[in-house]
Design a protein around this motif. Structure first.
Motif, PDB file in Angstrom:
ATOM      1  N   MET A 170       0.826  -1.215   0.000  1.00 32.59           N
ATOM      2  CA  MET A 170       0.000   0.000   0.000  1.00 32.59           C
ATOM      3  C   MET A 170       0.858   1.262   0.000  1.00 32.59           C
ATOM      4  SD  MET A 170      -2.732  -1.225   2.885  1.00 32.59           S
ATOM      5  CE  MET A 170      -3.207   0.420   3.337  1.00 32.59           C
ATOM      6  N   THR A 208       0.466   6.350   4.376  1.00 30.55           N
ATOM      7  CA  THR A 208      -0.879   6.948   4.334  1.00 30.55           C
ATOM      8  C   THR A 208      -0.919   8.164   3.409  1.00 30.55           C
ATOM      9  OG1 THR A 208      -1.106   6.286   6.640  1.00 30.55           O
ATOM     10  CG2 THR A 208      -2.755   7.807   5.788  1.00 30.55           C
ATOM     11  N   GLY A 234      -6.352  11.746   2.235  1.00 32.15           N
ATOM     12  CA  GLY A 234      -7.692  11.206   2.496  1.00 32.15           C
ATOM     13  C   GLY A 234      -8.092  10.215   1.414  1.00 32.15           C
ATOM     14  N   VAL A 273      -6.552   2.897  -0.987  1.00 33.85           N
ATOM     15  CA  VAL A 273      -6.676   1.589  -0.331  1.00 33.85           C
ATOM     16  C   VAL A 273      -6.695   1.733   1.185  1.00 33.85           C
ATOM     17  CG1 VAL A 273      -5.751  -0.020  -2.060  1.00 33.85           C
ATOM     18  CG2 VAL A 273      -4.159   1.313  -0.648  1.00 33.85           C
ATOM     19  N   GLY A 329      -5.878  -0.984   4.558  1.00 36.31           N
ATOM     20  CA  GLY A 329      -5.401  -2.307   4.951  1.00 36.31           C
ATOM     21  C   GLY A 329      -5.297  -2.424   6.457  1.00 36.31           C
TER      22      GLY A 329
END
Ligand code: RTP
Ligand code: MG
Length: 140
Positions: free
Chosen positions: A90, A93, A112, A116, A118
């Motif tokens: 991924m 963030t 935001g 994805v 996880g």
């Protein structure tokens, strides 16, 4: 390393841009196998419940609105060390901090709308899988 299961969401921003296949390809290339998968349009109650841990954070309202704006794909991914491996695939963030080759580096629009979700630990993976899937929907 142990065979693990983790929970994944392909978020509305990615589904809208027709990126389901490209994102699943990243999981499969990393040895993560989709063993349950469905497209759903989350209700407000589902999104608020799922992200309940963040309910006092300033971004909670915006996050819920983004998650219910259009459909998502929810999945259970299985593989060796799947929880950590999924987080690696991924990326960070905030896509600005995500490593090259990660999903968020390639596809995320913002912190935001980051394409994805996880699970972050074995306990949350188990809870999140149960939140969206019955046992008979998981084909390991
Ligand atoms: P996730 O839970 O979605 O897999 O991502 P994560 O652990 O990297 O991020 P987390 O801190 O759990 O935050 C959950 C989601 O909330 C949104 N967010 N927005 N505007 C902001 O500052 C902000 N911070 C977080 C992101 O969509 C993040 O994935
Ligand atoms: Mg998280």
């Amino acid at each position: 390393m142990a065979l693990e299961r983790t929970f994944s969401i392909i978020k509305p921003d990615a589904v809208r841009r027709n990126l389901i296949g490209k994102i699943i390809a990243k999981f499969e290339e990393a040895g993560l196998r989709p063993i349950a998968l469905k497209k759903i349009h989350m209700t407000r109650a589902q999104a608020e419940g799922f992200y309940g841990v963040h309910k006092d954070r300033p971004f909670f309202g915006e996050l819920v609105e983004q998650m219910i704006a259009s459909p998502v794909v929810v999945q259970v991914l299985e593989g060796e060390g799947a929880i950590l491996k999924n987080r690696e695939v991924m990326g960070a963030t905030n896509p600005a901090n995500a490593a090259d080759g990660t999903i968020r580096k390639e596809f995320a629009l913002s912190i935001g709308e980051n394409s994805v979700h996880g699970s972050d630990a074995p306990e949350t993976a188990a809870e999140e899988i149960k939140f969206f899937f019955n046992d008979d929907e998981i084909v390991g």
